[in-house]
Design a protein around this motif. Structure first.
Motif, PDB file in Angstrom:
ATOM      1  N   PRO A  39      27.401  72.175  45.615  1.00  0.00           N
ATOM      2  CA  PRO A  39      26.067  72.454  45.047  1.00  0.00           C
ATOM      3  C   PRO A  39      25.026  72.887  46.067  1.00  0.00           C
ATOM      4  CG  PRO A  39      26.576  70.102  44.984  1.00  0.00           C
ATOM      5  CD  PRO A  39      27.843  70.803  45.345  1.00  0.00           C
ATOM      6  N   ASN A  40      25.256  72.606  47.370  1.00  0.00           N
ATOM      7  CA  ASN A  40      24.301  73.081  48.381  1.00  0.00           C
ATOM      8  C   ASN A  40      24.194  74.603  48.392  1.00  0.00           C
ATOM      9  OD1 ASN A  40      23.052  70.872  49.500  1.00  0.00           O
ATOM     10  ND2 ASN A  40      24.650  70.511  51.018  1.00  0.00           N
ATOM     11  N   LEU A  41      25.290  75.277  48.015  1.00  0.00           N
ATOM     12  CA  LEU A  41      25.239  76.743  47.911  1.00  0.00           C
ATOM     13  C   LEU A  41      24.186  77.168  46.895  1.00  0.00           C
ATOM     14  CD1 LEU A  41      29.082  77.555  47.857  1.00  0.00           C
ATOM     15  CD2 LEU A  41      27.487  77.996  49.742  1.00  0.00           C
ATOM     16  N   LYS A  81      26.918  61.334  41.586  1.00  0.00           N
ATOM     17  CA  LYS A  81      26.162  60.160  42.070  1.00  0.00           C
ATOM     18  C   LYS A  81      25.716  60.333  43.523  1.00  0.00           C
ATOM     19  CE  LYS A  81      28.220  56.770  38.901  1.00  0.00           C
ATOM     20  NZ  LYS A  81      28.824  57.757  38.004  1.00  0.00           N
ATOM     21  N   ASP A  82      25.352  61.549  43.869  1.00  0.00           N
ATOM     22  CA  ASP A  82      24.879  61.857  45.221  1.00  0.00           C
ATOM     23  C   ASP A  82      23.352  61.711  45.243  1.00  0.00           C
ATOM     24  OD1 ASP A  82      24.119  62.956  47.668  1.00  0.00           O
ATOM     25  OD2 ASP A  82      25.692  64.493  47.621  1.00  0.00           O
ATOM     26  N   ARG A  83      22.884  60.555  45.661  1.00  0.00           N
ATOM     27  CA  ARG A  83      21.454  60.250  45.596  1.00  0.00           C
ATOM     28  C   ARG A  83      20.629  61.135  46.550  1.00  0.00           C
ATOM     29  NH1 ARG A  83      19.894  55.633  43.016  1.00  0.00           N
ATOM     30  NH2 ARG A  83      18.037  55.478  44.330  1.00  0.00           N
ATOM     31  N   ASP A  84      21.141  61.351  47.763  1.00  0.00           N
ATOM     32  CA  ASP A  84      20.369  62.170  48.695  1.00  0.00           C
ATOM     33  C   ASP A  84      20.283  63.622  48.210  1.00  0.00           C
ATOM     34  OD1 ASP A  84      18.835  62.117  51.161  1.00  0.00           O
ATOM     35  OD2 ASP A  84      20.365  63.447  51.981  1.00  0.00           O
ATOM     36  N   GLN A  85      21.363  64.111  47.605  1.00  0.00           N
ATOM     37  CA  GLN A  85      21.331  65.454  47.018  1.00  0.00           C
ATOM     38  C   GLN A  85      20.269  65.532  45.920  1.00  0.00           C
ATOM     39  OE1 GLN A  85      24.249  68.352  47.144  1.00  0.00           O
ATOM     40  NE2 GLN A  85      22.161  69.106  47.057  1.00  0.00           N
ATOM     41  N   LEU A  86      20.189  64.475  45.113  1.00  0.00           N
ATOM     42  CA  LEU A  86      19.155  64.419  44.076  1.00  0.00           C
ATOM     43  C   LEU A  86      17.764  64.457  44.702  1.00  0.00           C
ATOM     44  CD1 LEU A  86      20.392  61.827  41.401  1.00  0.00           C
ATOM     45  CD2 LEU A  86      19.686  64.191  40.985  1.00  0.00           C
ATOM     46  N   GLY A  87      17.588  63.698  45.790  1.00  0.00           N
ATOM     47  CA  GLY A  87      16.294  63.711  46.468  1.00  0.00           C
ATOM     48  C   GLY A  87      15.921  65.093  46.953  1.00  0.00           C
ATOM     49  N   CYS A  88      16.888  65.796  47.530  1.00  0.00           N
ATOM     50  CA  CYS A  88      16.639  67.146  48.057  1.00  0.00           C
ATOM     51  C   CYS A  88      16.297  68.138  46.952  1.00  0.00           C
ATOM     52  CB  CYS A  88      17.859  67.634  48.839  1.00  0.00           C
ATOM     53  SG  CYS A  88      18.129  66.761  50.400  1.00  0.00           S
ATOM     54  N   VAL A  89      17.025  68.068  45.847  1.00  0.00           N
ATOM     55  CA  VAL A  89      16.802  69.046  44.790  1.00  0.00           C
ATOM     56  C   VAL A  89      15.498  68.760  44.049  1.00  0.00           C
ATOM     57  CG1 VAL A  89      18.140  67.880  42.979  1.00  0.00           C
ATOM     58  CG2 VAL A  89      17.886  70.348  42.914  1.00  0.00           C
ATOM     59  N   ILE A 146      20.744  69.403  39.796  1.00  0.00           N
ATOM     60  CA  ILE A 146      20.429  68.022  39.423  1.00  0.00           C
ATOM     61  C   ILE A 146      21.554  67.429  38.594  1.00  0.00           C
ATOM     62  CG2 ILE A 146      18.934  66.587  37.954  1.00  0.00           C
ATOM     63  CD1 ILE A 146      16.570  68.291  38.922  1.00  0.00           C
ATOM     64  N   ASP A 147      22.039  68.193  37.613  1.00  0.00           N
ATOM     65  CA  ASP A 147      23.145  67.720  36.772  1.00  0.00           C
ATOM     66  C   ASP A 147      24.392  67.431  37.616  1.00  0.00           C
ATOM     67  OD1 ASP A 147      21.571  67.921  34.523  1.00  0.00           O
ATOM     68  OD2 ASP A 147      22.340  69.883  33.926  1.00  0.00           O
ATOM     69  N   LEU A 148      24.693  68.332  38.543  1.00  0.00           N
ATOM     70  CA  LEU A 148      25.874  68.156  39.390  1.00  0.00           C
ATOM     71  C   LEU A 148      25.731  66.930  40.295  1.00  0.00           C
ATOM     72  CD1 LEU A 148      26.428  71.895  40.412  1.00  0.00           C
ATOM     73  CD2 LEU A 148      27.836  70.554  38.833  1.00  0.00           C
TER      74      LEU A 148
END
Length: 201
Positions: free
Chosen positions: A31-33, A65-73, A58-60
């Protein structure tokens, strides 16, 4: 090639085209892409699809359950609403980003402080604005990121401009332009010259 290399070399369109060529399954697995594509579209002013991409990320992130990814997005989504001056949505997204983002992600934390500073400044809450900018500068002492440091300086200059301290704002912009010339930092220097000229007028 690391994402920062694409930014420094100005290959924004090439990165977007590369992501678009990947099968959907690959983009969803990494999802970072998609998050980086949304960032570049925002930089290029092509914001019509940014929100859709960010909500997909956000859905991904929720599924993995990637909390830091959620924070970034959520931080990036706050920036999207910030550009549209949708301040209630900005605050909602920032609060979600703080809830999920790792406090050890220093770059994210600086970005959040700057966005909160923008939010408070738009609300005329200058004490809170100054506090956020002070915290951002303190965090910047813990790691090196030239572009992030330029963002901190730019936000600080905008704060002084809003408080009618034009000489201080101009001083900061001149410092930024001098550093960019001396250190070959890759940012949009034309916009800095434009802002500095406006402040000097």
């Amino acid at each position: 090639k690391k994402f920062t290399r694409w930014l420094k070399t100005g290959e924004l369109e090439n990165y977007i085209a590369l992501v678009d060529r990947f099968p959907v399954t690959v983009a969803e697995r990494y999802p970072n892409l998609l998050l980086n594509k949304a960032r570049l579209l925002s930089i290029l002013g092509r914001t019509e699809s940014v929100a859709k991409i960010l909500h997909l990320v956000i859905d991904l992130a929720q599924k993995s359950k990637d909390r830091d990814q959620l924070g970034c997005v959520y931080s990036e989504l706050a920036h999207y609403h910030q550009m549209r001056l949708e301040m209630d949505r900005v605050k909602y997204c920032l609060d979600r980003a703080v809830r999920y983002g790792s406090p050890n992600n220093k770059k994210l934390q600086v970005s959040l402080k700057l966005s909160y500073a923008f939010y408070y400044q738009r609300r005329g809450l200058y004490k809170q604005t100054e506090d956020c900018l002070t915290q951002a500068r303190r965090l910047m002492r813990k790691f090196r990121d030239d572009n992030m440091e330029m963002s901190v300086l730019r936000s600080t200059a905008a704060f002084h401009w809003a408080k009618f301290n034009y000489p201080k704002a101009l001083e900061i912009f001149e410092e930024m332009i001098g550093r960019i010339r001396a250190e070959s930092i890759s940012v949009d220097i034309s916009s800095l010259y434009s802002n500095a000229a406006m402040m000097a007028a």
